[in-house]
Design an enzyme around this catalytic site. Structure first.
Site, PDB file in Angstrom:
ATOM      1  N   GLU A   1       0.796  -1.178  -0.180  1.00  0.00           N
ATOM      2  CA  GLU A   1      -0.015  -0.012  -0.112  1.00  0.00           C
ATOM      3  C   GLU A   1       0.912   1.127   0.051  1.00  0.00           C
ATOM      4  OE1 GLU A   1      -3.010  -0.188   2.897  1.00  0.00           O
ATOM      5  OE2 GLU A   1      -4.278  -1.414   1.561  1.00  0.00           O
TER       6      GLU A   1
ATOM      7  N   GLU B   1      -6.146  -8.091  -1.309  1.00  0.00           N
ATOM      8  CA  GLU B   1      -6.614  -7.901   0.208  1.00  0.00           C
ATOM      9  C   GLU B   1      -8.006  -7.468   0.205  1.00  0.00           C
ATOM     10  OE1 GLU B   1      -4.471  -5.250   2.925  1.00  0.00           O
ATOM     11  OE2 GLU B   1      -2.506  -5.718   2.094  1.00  0.00           O
TER      12      GLU B   1
HETATM   13  C1  GLA Z   1      -4.117  -2.655   4.386  1.00  0.00           C
HETATM   14  C2  GLA Z   1      -2.828  -3.104   4.807  1.00  0.00           C
HETATM   15  C3  GLA Z   1      -2.946  -4.256   5.446  1.00  0.00           C
HETATM   16  C4  GLA Z   1      -3.584  -3.899   6.617  1.00  0.00           C
HETATM   17  C5  GLA Z   1      -4.975  -3.582   6.252  1.00  0.00           C
HETATM   18  C6  GLA Z   1      -5.940  -3.592   7.464  1.00  0.00           C
HETATM   19  O1  GLA Z   1      -4.968  -3.282   3.313  1.00  0.00           O
HETATM   20  O2  GLA Z   1      -2.283  -3.420   3.481  1.00  0.00           O
HETATM   21  O3  GLA Z   1      -1.339  -4.418   6.089  1.00  0.00           O
HETATM   22  O4  GLA Z   1      -3.157  -2.944   7.446  1.00  0.00           O
HETATM   23  O5  GLA Z   1      -5.170  -2.713   5.499  1.00  0.00           O
HETATM   24  O6  GLA Z   1      -7.349  -3.286   6.857  1.00  0.00           O
END
Ligand code: GLA
Length: 662
Positions: free
Chosen positions: A147, A305
């Site tokens: 991210e 994710e």
């Molecule tokens: C993001 C991050 C993860 C985690 C999630 C929590 O997607 O990539 O590492 O922190 O948020 O919702």
């Protein structure tokens, strides 16, 4: 089609657990049909335990265990979490906020994308990982960082300022050109040389919106530069697998101009977290998933994710209702994802995210949640033949642009706080409800592929983008320009001479005055439709008036217009239509001649994927009532033959492999 698999699994952080948990993890992964885990996202401090001191043994062991169990590995460069020793030795890599104050160690993403020291350490760990695992047969993809920009998007340190100056020089060539583009005559700002330019640190009285927009673009480019640096380190170490990173496309999120990133990604991968408080969160999922496929229409994308149930960062973290996890996963797959991965495998016991759901919950496996995870894994496994197919080409698109949103948010516009992106989502919902399965694309996409092109909230527009939208109309598309569009250029300068100047010739209108409304005020149109929040004093030059403002100070002035252009037409909707919106949508859809591509039923989402001469109709019943949907083929969820129609229980899903019609 044999041998195809959709991906199922998620982030796996074994370093958070004693090694005796690992074998249980692997056994449970097998029970749940896990195909793939993303490993090492936050493991830097466990791999490089001190400066250039490495501990690979534990990583070799877990990689070996996963490989032995036939579980594929997306290996992460762990640069989202610089280790404590690095921050102690080099606190200067930690981002500085707008007030010039440096953050402290202890979080994640504690790095500045422009800092040379950061470049050195981050590429070294990427290279070392590549050297060690590039040839490992279980490593099927590389996951660079995590991210990008989620917390460290904007840094205001000296190194950032220096990099920004170079960026400005490359974009504008001369300081005079920059002064003109940014309108620095205002408040007598006027830069004498690029040395006068710096990161937009907080001032006592507001900052030039052109500078702020430039900094947003610069930050996006710097993050992309960091992605490239790590990717190149992996490649030079011998990595041959696809390389990607997880983008954040959720409505409201806009850390980077992802349309500029797509060419660098071997696979478009996104994260998505539904908002528990949104009663129509499934519609937001459909919007975001349509945007993911709009980034690259030529290949499936990947949901890297999402949450198995609750997250830990919303005001109220309500778990997903029974069946909801499966519907969300299936929505993403329906819209073109080649799998459904989660953050994370096992819910953490400690740390900031200790109350974030995982595939394995705190309470363990004797739970409804775990049984649902296993059932979903088995279902995703049964849908393997879908892998590699694409969402059937659609003739409808919504154009949404992240820099246009930045431009609006960075200005002091006539109606601050108006969520400019909400209009795109509203169009997406309304078009989806009519069975049109719209793509959501950036303005750089090939717009010629579409017969109906909706352009809402395109506040900042370059001449090139305005031209390509006009070309689409000339070539035969029905183009709808929504409110708040075409007002400024790509540098955030108002295009003077009548709104919406970028589209005035196309639309044949002349906007005299932007006319935001007071909260609670509504303006009725002649048709009975109602406009709130935003209106415009508009006259027509060469267009037909479709609807007029009928109340208030704008009474009698045109509100919605239409003009024939080449083989197509261009509509202008100057106000935010809050009542009668569906009639407006119906009018432009019928003008475009685009018909429903999938069965239309209240509360049932239908999307078709096609590939290799086959097609699969995904049916997701988001409603609380059973529904009968026309379909002929085999439902891969139940295994049953479907002759004519299928009954979907409330909340149920079906994936019908359709009989060939020819
Ligand atoms: C993001 C991050 C993860 C985690 C999630 C929590 O997607 O990539 O590492 O922190 O948020 O919702």
């Amino acid at each position: 089609m044999t041998g195809r698999r959709l991906l199922f699994g998620g982030d796996y952080n074994p370093e958070q657990w004693d090694e005796d948990v690992w074998s249980e993890d692997i056994a449970l992964m097998r029970d749940a049909h896990v195909t793939t885990v993303t490993l090492g996202v936050f493991a830097w401090g466990f791999l490089e335990v001190d400066d250039d001191v490495w501990d690979w043994d534990w990583f070799d062991r877990i990689i070996g265990m996963l490989a032995h169990a036939g579980i594929g590995i997306y290996l992460a460069t762990p640069t989202a979490a610089p280790p404590t020793w690095l921050h102690r030795a080099h606190p200067e890599i930690i981002p500085v906020d707008r007030r010039g104050i440096r953050f402290h160690a202890g979080g994640r993403l504690g790095w500045c994308a422009s800092h040379p020291t950061w470049h050195e350490y981050s590429t070294r760990i990427a290279r070392r990982l590549g050297e060690r695992y590039a040839r490992h047969p279980a490593v099927s993809m590389w996951h660079v960082g995590n991210e990008f920009g989620g917390g460290n998007r904007l840094c205001y340190c000296e190194e950032s300022s220096a990099a920004f100056r170079a960026w400005c020089r490359a974009r504008h060539g001369t300081i005079d050109a920059l002064n003109r583009a940014w309108g620095t005559a205002f408040w007598g700002l006027r830069y004498r040389s690029f040395d006068d330019v710096s990161a937009p640190l907080a001032s006592e009285s507001g900052t030039n919106p052109s500078l702020l927009l430039a900094y947003d673009r610069f930050a996006s480019d710097e993050l992309l530069g960091q992605f490239r640096r790590e990717r190149d380190a992996l490649r030079s170490a011998g990595a041959t697998q696809p390389i990607t990173t997880n983008l954040m496309l959720a409505v409201g999120g806009s850390v980077a101009d992802y349309a500029q990133w797509t060419d660098d990604l071997d696979v478009v991968a996104i994260d998505h977290y539904a908002q528990a408080a949104d009663p129509h969160r499934e519609r937001e999922i459909a919007f975001v998933a349509s945007r993911a496929r709009g980034l690259d229409r030529s290949a499936p994308w990947l949901l890297m994710e999402h949450a198995a149930s609750a997250v830990n960062w919303q005001p109220r973290n309500t778990p997903k209702a029974p069946g909801e996890m499966a519907r969300h996963s299936l929505q993403h797959i329906a819209h073109g994802s080649d799998g459904a991965l989660f953050f994370q495998w096992r819910a953490s016991a400690a740390g900031v995210e200790q109350f974030h759901s995982g595939m394995v919950p705190h309470a363990g496996t004797d739970t409804r949640h775990w049984r649902d995870v296993v059932a979903l894994g088995s279902l995703v496994d049964r849908l393997g033949e879908v892998a590699g197919s694409l969402v059937a080409p659609t003739r409808t698109a919504i154009v949404a642009d992240i820099p246009a949103k930045w431009a609006w948010e960075e200005a002091q516009p006539p109606l601050p706080g108006l969520p400019i992106e909400a209009e795109s989502r509203r169009w997406h919902e309304a078009l989806s409800a009519r069975g049109l399965v719209p793509d959501v694309v950036a303005p750089q996409a090939d717009l010629m592929a579409y017969e109906l092109l909706i352009v809402p909230g395109m506040y900042a527009v370059s001449d090139a983008v305005a031209d390509s939208i006009a070309d689409a109309a000339t070539r035969g598309a029905t183009v709808v320009i929504g409110p708040l569009s075409g007002i400024v250029d790509e540098e955030n300068r108002v295009r003077v001479g009548g709104y919406p100047a970028a589209f005035r010739a196309l639309l044949g209108v002349f906007g005299e005055e932007l006319h935001p409304l007071q909260e609670g005020d509504a303006v009725t149109l002649s048709s009975g439709a109602v406009v709130a929040d935003w209106a415009e004093r508009l006259r027509v030059v060469d267009a037909e008036v479709v609807d007029r403002y009928a109340s208030g100070v704008l009474a009698g002035w045109p509100a919605i217009t239409r003009r024939n252009v080449g083989d197509g037409s261009a509509w202008y909707v100057s106000g935010l239509v809050v009542e009668g919106f569906d009639d407006l949508v119906g009018a432009v859809v019928s003008a475009s001649g685009v018909g429903a591509a999938v069965p239309v039923l209240d509360g049932v989402e239908a999307v078709r994927r096609v590939g290799d001469g086959a097609s699969w109709l995904f049916l997701i019943n988001h409603s609380a009532a059973p529904a009968r949907v026309p379909a002929v083929g085999v439902d891969l969820v139940s295994g049953d033959r479907v002759e004519g129609d299928i009954t979907l229980a409330a909340g149920a899903v079906a994936v019908v492999r359709e009989d060939a019609t020819s």
